[in-house]
Design an enzyme around this catalytic site. Structure first.
Site, short mmCIF file in Angstrom:
data_model
loop_
_atom_site.label_atom_id
_atom_site.label_comp_id
_atom_site.label_asym_id
_atom_site.label_seq_id
_atom_site.Cartn_x
_atom_site.Cartn_y
_atom_site.Cartn_z
N LYS A 1 -13.92 36.92 16.15
CA LYS A 1 -15.01 37.95 15.74
C LYS A 1 -16.36 37.60 15.73
CE LYS A 1 -15.34 41.37 11.86
NZ LYS A 1 -15.32 42.72 12.45
N1 PPE Z 1 -11.39 46.05 15.31
C1 PPE Z 1 -12.51 45.77 15.53
C2 PPE Z 1 -13.25 45.73 16.88
C3 PPE Z 1 -13.34 45.41 14.33
O1 PPE Z 1 -14.64 45.35 14.33
C4 PPE Z 1 -12.38 45.43 13.21
C5 PPE Z 1 -13.35 45.14 11.81
C6 PPE Z 1 -11.16 45.61 13.14
C7 PPE Z 1 -10.72 45.90 14.11
C8 PPE Z 1 -10.23 45.59 11.80
O2 PPE Z 1 -10.25 44.45 11.27
P1 PPE Z 1 -10.01 43.93 9.77
O3 PPE Z 1 -11.36 44.36 8.96
O4 PPE Z 1 -9.59 42.73 9.65
O5 PPE Z 1 -8.86 44.84 9.16
N2 PPE Z 1 -14.48 45.59 11.81
C9 PPE Z 1 -15.50 45.18 10.67
C10 PPE Z 1 -17.26 45.62 11.14
C11 PPE Z 1 -17.46 47.03 10.93
C12 PPE Z 1 -18.84 47.10 10.97
O6 PPE Z 1 -19.49 48.18 11.23
O7 PPE Z 1 -19.59 46.09 11.33
C13 PPE Z 1 -15.12 45.79 9.33
O8 PPE Z 1 -14.38 46.46 8.98
O9 PPE Z 1 -15.50 44.75 8.42
#
Ligand code: PPE
Length: 305
Positions: A159
């Site tokens: 990430k």
């Molecule tokens: N895909 C992406 C690209 C992504 O950034 C997130 C989280 C997810 C999937 C879901 O992952 P998880 O949170 O582990 O279920 N995105 C983070 C950032 C959002 C932001 O605007 O900054 C979040 O949801 O915290």
């Protein structure tokens, strides 16, 4: 500077006032996107504030750094303690937590080797990511003209901040075109994910989500898959095209920020009835009970402060 949204931010081992959590303009990560970060939520429960899947988020933070070839200069236990301290010292009951590791100011140019790794943890109150009504009414989404990551261009298991320019461009384009969110396709044209969410469809009572190639290994994705399996709902990780979304019965996004948000329209085509579907609602109910400490089956997901 905007008004502080909490009092203190943890930076390299100390809690400092919100306004003083700053970096130098020649910070490597600011120029080249070499940071890694997490998004974690803490929910109010009857037993006190609870950090959702805390250990998994910190594991992913360390994995993200490892993939980029550097190490976070703390133990996982120290970082978890720092997250707890940031919540407690800010007297937050329910919040979003943003750990961010970045490379400092030594050296000019691309080479990251030998540059100091820093870590900060901020926390603030953050309501529904896609708007207060989105969780119930669902959102309108457009397929983005911007392709999601090729696995040999960006290592999506990390990430990393740099990858998010792709997300920012897709989000900007979607919002400027009057949509709530973007759905990005992978380099072969299969559905991948949202700008900051994993994506699921429901067809004939079965759930499908794209495999973990171009997309982030979401912790909410994993939780929803677990809940579905525990309730006898079949889940398949498989590729599908955007037109399969048009004819799906239901669709939804998952993410820490977005939680479980129904998608009611893609490219101006209604999905199913064009509103939150029954299976989406069922999964949402179980998920929200779990994160709020109301479902004992998932109590190991909560780190109660
Ligand atoms: N895909 C992406 C690209 C992504 O950034 C997130 C989280 C997810 C999937 C879901 O992952 P998880 O949170 O582990 O279920 N995105 C983070 C950032 C959002 C932001 O605007 O900054 C979040 O949801 O915290």
């Amino acid at each position: 500077m905007n008004a502080p949204e909490s009092k203190l931010i943890w930076m390299d081992g100390k809690l400092v006032p919100w306004d003083e959590a700053n970096v130098h303009i020649l910070t490597h990560t600011l120029h080249y996107g070499t940071g890694v970060f997490e998004g974690i939520r803490c929910y109010k429960t009857a037993k006190g504030p609870a950090v959702f899947r805390h250990g998994e988020h910190i594991d992913r933070l360390f994995d993200s750094a490892h993939i980029l070839g550097y190490e976070i200069p703390h133990s996982k236990a120290e970082v978890m303690e720092a997250v707890r301290a940031t919540i407690k010292e800010n007297a937050l009951k329910e919040c979003y937590i943003r750990p961010l590791a970045w490379l400092g100011t030594e050296g000019r140019g691309l080479n990251p080797i030998g540059i100091t790794v820093h870590l900060a943890i901020a926390a603030w109150e953050w309501g529904a990511y896609l708007g207060a009504e989105a969780l119930e009414k669902g959102i309108k989404v457009m397929t983005s003209s911007i392709t999601r990551h090729h696995p040999n261009i960006s290592f999506t298991k990390s990430k990393a901040t740099g990858w998010y320019l792709n997300s920012v461009l897709a989000k900007q384009d979607a919002v400027q075109n009057g949509f709530d969110e973007a759905l990005l396709l992978d380099p072969l044209g299969n559905v991948a994910e949202g700008s900051g969410e994993n994506f699921f469809i429901v067809r004939d009572g079965m759930i499908k989500t794209p495999p973990l190639v171009s997309v982030l290994e979401g912790i909410t994705r994993k939780s929803i898959m677990q809940i579905a399996k525990d309730n006898g709902i079949e889940v398949s990780e498989s590729y599908f095209s955007r037109d399969e979304v048009y004819i799906a019965d239901e669709a939804f996004f998952t993410g820490t920020a977005a939680e479980l948000t129904p998608v009611c329209e893609l490219d101006r085509r209604k999905i199913g009835e064009g509103k939150r579907g029954p299976l989406t609602k069922k999964l949402q109910t179980i998920f929200f009970d779990a994160i709020k400490g109301k479902n004992g089956k998932y109590s190991e997901w909560l780190d109660i402060l």
